[in-house]
Design an enzyme around this catalytic site. Structure first.
Site, PDB file in Angstrom:
ATOM      1  N   CYS A   1       0.737  -1.178  -0.121  1.00 36.16           N
ATOM      2  CA  CYS A   1      -0.107  -0.100  -0.066  1.00 36.16           C
ATOM      3  C   CYS A   1       0.685   1.218   0.031  1.00 36.16           C
ATOM      4  CB  CYS A   1      -0.768  -0.058   0.574  1.00 36.16           C
ATOM      5  SG  CYS A   1      -1.442   1.601   1.264  1.00 36.16           S
TER       6      CYS A   1
ATOM      7  N   LYS B   1       1.489  -9.509  -0.519  1.00 36.75           N
ATOM      8  CA  LYS B   1       1.614  -8.390  -1.485  1.00 36.75           C
ATOM      9  C   LYS B   1       2.532  -7.208  -1.423  1.00 36.75           C
ATOM     10  CE  LYS B   1      -2.046  -6.773  -4.244  1.00 36.75           C
ATOM     11  NZ  LYS B   1      -1.514  -4.620  -4.710  1.00 36.75           N
TER      12      LYS B   1
ATOM     13  N   HIS C   1       2.234  -6.344  -6.988  1.00 44.71           N
ATOM     14  CA  HIS C   1       1.942  -5.229  -8.760  1.00 44.71           C
ATOM     15  C   HIS C   1       3.359  -4.364  -9.216  1.00 44.71           C
ATOM     16  CE1 HIS C   1      -0.612  -1.875  -8.850  1.00 44.71           C
ATOM     17  NE2 HIS C   1       0.518  -1.026  -9.580  1.00 44.71           N
TER      18      HIS C   1
ATOM     19  N   GLY D   1      -1.372  -5.485 -11.463  1.00 43.89           N
ATOM     20  CA  GLY D   1      -1.513  -3.556 -12.015  1.00 43.89           C
ATOM     21  C   GLY D   1      -1.653  -3.405 -13.548  1.00 43.89           C
TER      22      GLY D   1
ATOM     23  N   GLY E   1      -7.492  -5.598  -9.553  1.00 43.58           N
ATOM     24  CA  GLY E   1      -8.022  -4.409  -8.836  1.00 43.58           C
ATOM     25  C   GLY E   1      -8.864  -3.384  -9.268  1.00 43.58           C
TER      26      GLY E   1
END
Length: 330
Positions: free
Chosen positions: A102, A141, A171, A205, A228
């Site tokens: 994040c 992740k 990602h 991504g 996502g």
């Protein structure tokens, strides 16, 4: 077949990403209905869980029809991460996932999320603490690195696998990129092709179409894809990708009636889970995405985001079906 611990996933699974204020049980249910193979909760603060914060505890809600489902936690303190993984284990998800990706400032400033990318030793210790606190498979992740000059995903993957992490989702951006710029999946391919790496590697991504999903599957050799933002307001993307993989053809685009049905279900399930008032209010952010691309929709959108009674909202949706019956998206 892809295996994470004792979890068996289909060949090349499609995963729903953990997204704050999005990946709650009603949204996960919708994505499961439309083909998602595995899902994750919104990310949960380890400190919040230990403090018994109501919002954090509510995020632990999982349902059997969602399985397999993982609960994702984040934090920068080893003791808190171990304790929170013990708490998570009590609700019996299929796995525990750690968020080291994040990029949001309020998370990074606490030395959590992508902030840990600056200190791989700390990342390893935090991960070990989570593994110590649970018997469930632990996955991670993360991102490529902090910025372009410090891409360290190769070291991260090896060290995490060495301590027992059972799958890694990458990602394909750095923290500095946030969600902007080009995602570079060549780094993910390099990790996947590392002969030392045996755990499943999932890419994340910019996957927003069946064509891109197939291109990235073939080009980068990953074990599966995590989707996502492209699923927000468009849960059909999972089955569309699967159909395209099998046939090379596109499923018909969802009609206005399909979109109304999805929005109606999402609203009903949100009210069932959150309570009527909160379910209605928090659903408002989703209408734009469900009805994206419909011309002259502004008046209906205004009604949807200002109406408070469930029966009135369902009546508005019925009217949308009637007004736009047969509408074709350009």
């Amino acid at each position: 077949m892809v295996k994470i611990g004792n979890i068996e996933l289909p060949e090349f699974p499609l995963l729903l990403a953990p997204m704050e204020d999005v990946s709650d049980p009603p949204f996960r249910r919708l994505c499961k209905t439309h083909g998602a193979d595995m899902m994750y909760s919104e990310f949960i603060s380890s400190e919040g869980l230990i403090r018994d914060a109501i919002k954090s505890r509510m995020k632990l809600d999982i349902f059997d029809y969602e399985r397999p489902v993982g609960i994702q936690i984040f934090g920068g303190d080893e003791e808190a991460m171990e304790m929170s993984s013990k708490i998570v284990s009590t609700v019996k998800p299929d796995l525990v996932d750690i968020n080291f990706g994040c990029p949001v400032k309020k998370v990074v400033c606490k030395g959590a999320g992508a902030g840990v990318l600056k200190d791989v030793d700390l990342m390893v210790r935090l991960t070990q603490a989570v593994i110590k606190g649970t018997d469930l498979p632990v996955t991670v992740k993360t991102r490529l690195g902090w910025d372009e000059s410090s891409i360290n995903i190769d070291e991260v993957a090896e060290r995490l696998q060495d301590i027992g992490v059972q799958a890694l989702t990458i990602h394909a951006r750095t923290r500095a990129q946030m969600y902007k710029g080009h995602s570079d999946w060549s780094h993910i391919a390099r990790v996947k092709n590392n002969p030392r790496i045996t755990m499943p590697i999932f890419g994340n991504g910019d996957i927003d179409s069946p064509e891109k999903a197939l291109k990235y599957k073939n080009e980068y050799g990953i074990d599966g894809i995590m989707i996502g933002r492209a699923a927000i307001g468009y849960p059909w993307i999972f089955n569309e990708i699967k159909h395209y993989f099998k046939t090379g053809e596109h499923l018909p685009a969802p009609t206005v009636i399909d979109r109304v049905e999805a929005a109606r279900n999402h609203l009903q399930w949100s009210m069932d889970w959150k309570g009527e008032r909160l379910g209605i209010v928090e659903m408002r952010r989703h209408y734009t995405n469900y009805f994206k691309g419909i011309h002259s929709f502004k008046e209906f959108k205004q009604k949807l985001v200002t109406t408070d009674a469930p029966e009135d909202l369902f009546a508005i949706m019925k009217e949308i079906e009637q007004v736009y019956a047969g509408y074709e998206f350009v």
